[in-house]
Design a protein around this motif. Sequence first.
Motif, short mmCIF file in Angstrom:
data_model
loop_
_atom_site.label_atom_id
_atom_site.label_comp_id
_atom_site.label_asym_id
_atom_site.label_seq_id
_atom_site.Cartn_x
_atom_site.Cartn_y
_atom_site.Cartn_z
N HIS A 216 0.83 -1.21 0.00
CA HIS A 216 0.00 0.00 0.00
C HIS A 216 0.86 1.26 0.00
CE1 HIS A 216 -3.24 -2.77 1.47
NE2 HIS A 216 -3.92 -2.02 0.64
N THR A 217 1.98 1.20 0.72
CA THR A 217 2.89 2.34 0.75
C THR A 217 3.47 2.62 -0.63
OG1 THR A 217 3.46 1.85 3.05
CG2 THR A 217 4.95 3.29 1.83
N VAL A 218 3.95 1.56 -1.29
CA VAL A 218 4.54 1.70 -2.63
C VAL A 218 3.51 2.23 -3.61
CG1 VAL A 218 5.52 0.44 -4.57
CG2 VAL A 218 6.34 -0.03 -2.25
N LEU A 219 2.30 1.65 -3.57
CA LEU A 219 1.26 2.09 -4.50
C LEU A 219 0.88 3.54 -4.25
CD1 LEU A 219 -0.74 1.39 -6.74
CD2 LEU A 219 -2.32 0.56 -4.98
N ALA A 252 -5.13 11.61 -3.43
CA ALA A 252 -5.58 10.22 -3.55
C ALA A 252 -4.49 9.24 -3.14
CB ALA A 252 -6.03 9.95 -4.99
N GLY A 253 -3.25 9.49 -3.59
CA GLY A 253 -2.15 8.62 -3.20
C GLY A 253 -1.92 8.64 -1.70
N GLY A 254 -2.04 9.83 -1.10
CA GLY A 254 -1.88 9.93 0.35
C GLY A 254 -2.97 9.19 1.09
N ILE A 255 -4.19 9.23 0.59
CA ILE A 255 -5.29 8.49 1.21
C ILE A 255 -5.02 6.99 1.16
CG2 ILE A 255 -7.72 7.87 0.94
CD1 ILE A 255 -8.21 10.76 0.02
N LEU A 256 -4.56 6.52 0.01
CA LEU A 256 -4.26 5.10 -0.13
C LEU A 256 -3.14 4.67 0.80
CD1 LEU A 256 -4.79 2.46 -1.63
CD2 LEU A 256 -3.19 3.21 -3.40
N TRP A 257 -2.11 5.47 0.88
CA TRP A 257 -0.95 5.17 1.72
C TRP A 257 -1.36 5.14 3.20
CZ3 TRP A 257 3.85 8.92 2.23
CH2 TRP A 257 4.78 8.36 3.10
N ALA A 258 -1.93 6.25 3.67
CA ALA A 258 -2.29 6.34 5.09
C ALA A 258 -3.43 5.38 5.44
CB ALA A 258 -2.69 7.77 5.43
N GLY A 259 -4.42 5.29 4.56
CA GLY A 259 -5.56 4.42 4.84
C GLY A 259 -5.16 2.97 4.92
#
Length: 318
Positions: A216-219, A252-259
């Motif tokens: 998730h972090t990489v994505l 959006a990338g930050g939401i994916l990473w943190a979420g």
Amino acid sequence: MAPLAASGEDTGLPPFSPAAIFTQFNLVSLIALGLVVSASLYLYGVWRLHQRGDHWPVGRTVAFVAGGLGSIAAVSVTGIEAYDTTLISVHMVQHMVLSMVGPIFLALGAPTTLALRVLRPAPRKILLKALHSRFVRVLTFPLVAFGLFIANPFVLYFTGAYRQTLEHAWLHEFVHLHFVVTGCLFFWPLLGLDPLPNRWPYPGRALLMVLSVPFHTVLGLTIMQSKELLGGDWYPNLGLTWMDPHADQVTAGGILWAGGEIVSVTMLGILVVQWVRQSEREAKRIDRALDRQEAEEARDKAKITTPGEPTPPEPYTR
């Protein structure tokens, strides 16, 4: 939406706000129908159990209906659905809920266990046969489910598939369903409340959750740092003057990473709690077995030393 996007004109959608979530609903969809049917079947099963005097934990009902189906409804029939092809950040919130939050709560509701307790013998045998079929065993094998869960977003966002979901409504709904299914395949065997095959011991389950965090972090970081917009020129062609597609993609990338990290850590906490409870139950089971063994030994000794009966001679020792 597609003709408006192609024309480059403002679609007329106001800036996204919390109020939009409660003012724009889409109740006519396959997902909305599926939510209503699922809730009805689950509540009917609970009612059947209560009618015959059996107990079903209230927490499981709340988890399935409010936590699972409720969270899915919150991102698929409300204003979030209205903006999920307009803002990639809103779509990413939807993605996280459909693939992680919803499936976790659905698993905590143990719907398969409920069905097995309610169904008659014939359909119960059919369900058990399906659960333990080779096809289900392969799909629910933790490494296979883990691979599907991790690979899906990479395939979706870094191929032409994502643009197709924006242009075709039926494919868009299919992807929503796909998120839910792959999330269930991954999380249900890990939580282990339902009698599914391929349940690993708790250390192995925790390891899979830890391994999911880097992906998730990489994505998330890849999406944040990408110079190319997901979906190509779809978002710029919407002509929304109040939205910057590049800035929204970073969000959006930050939401994916943190979420992803928040949900994974929460899931680890759930697994630890289950692990501790299982250890306590195992300890109590061992204590009960030892108590029974001591009671049986005491009864045997009492029979041997009953008054009126000769006491066995002491063994001869030199």
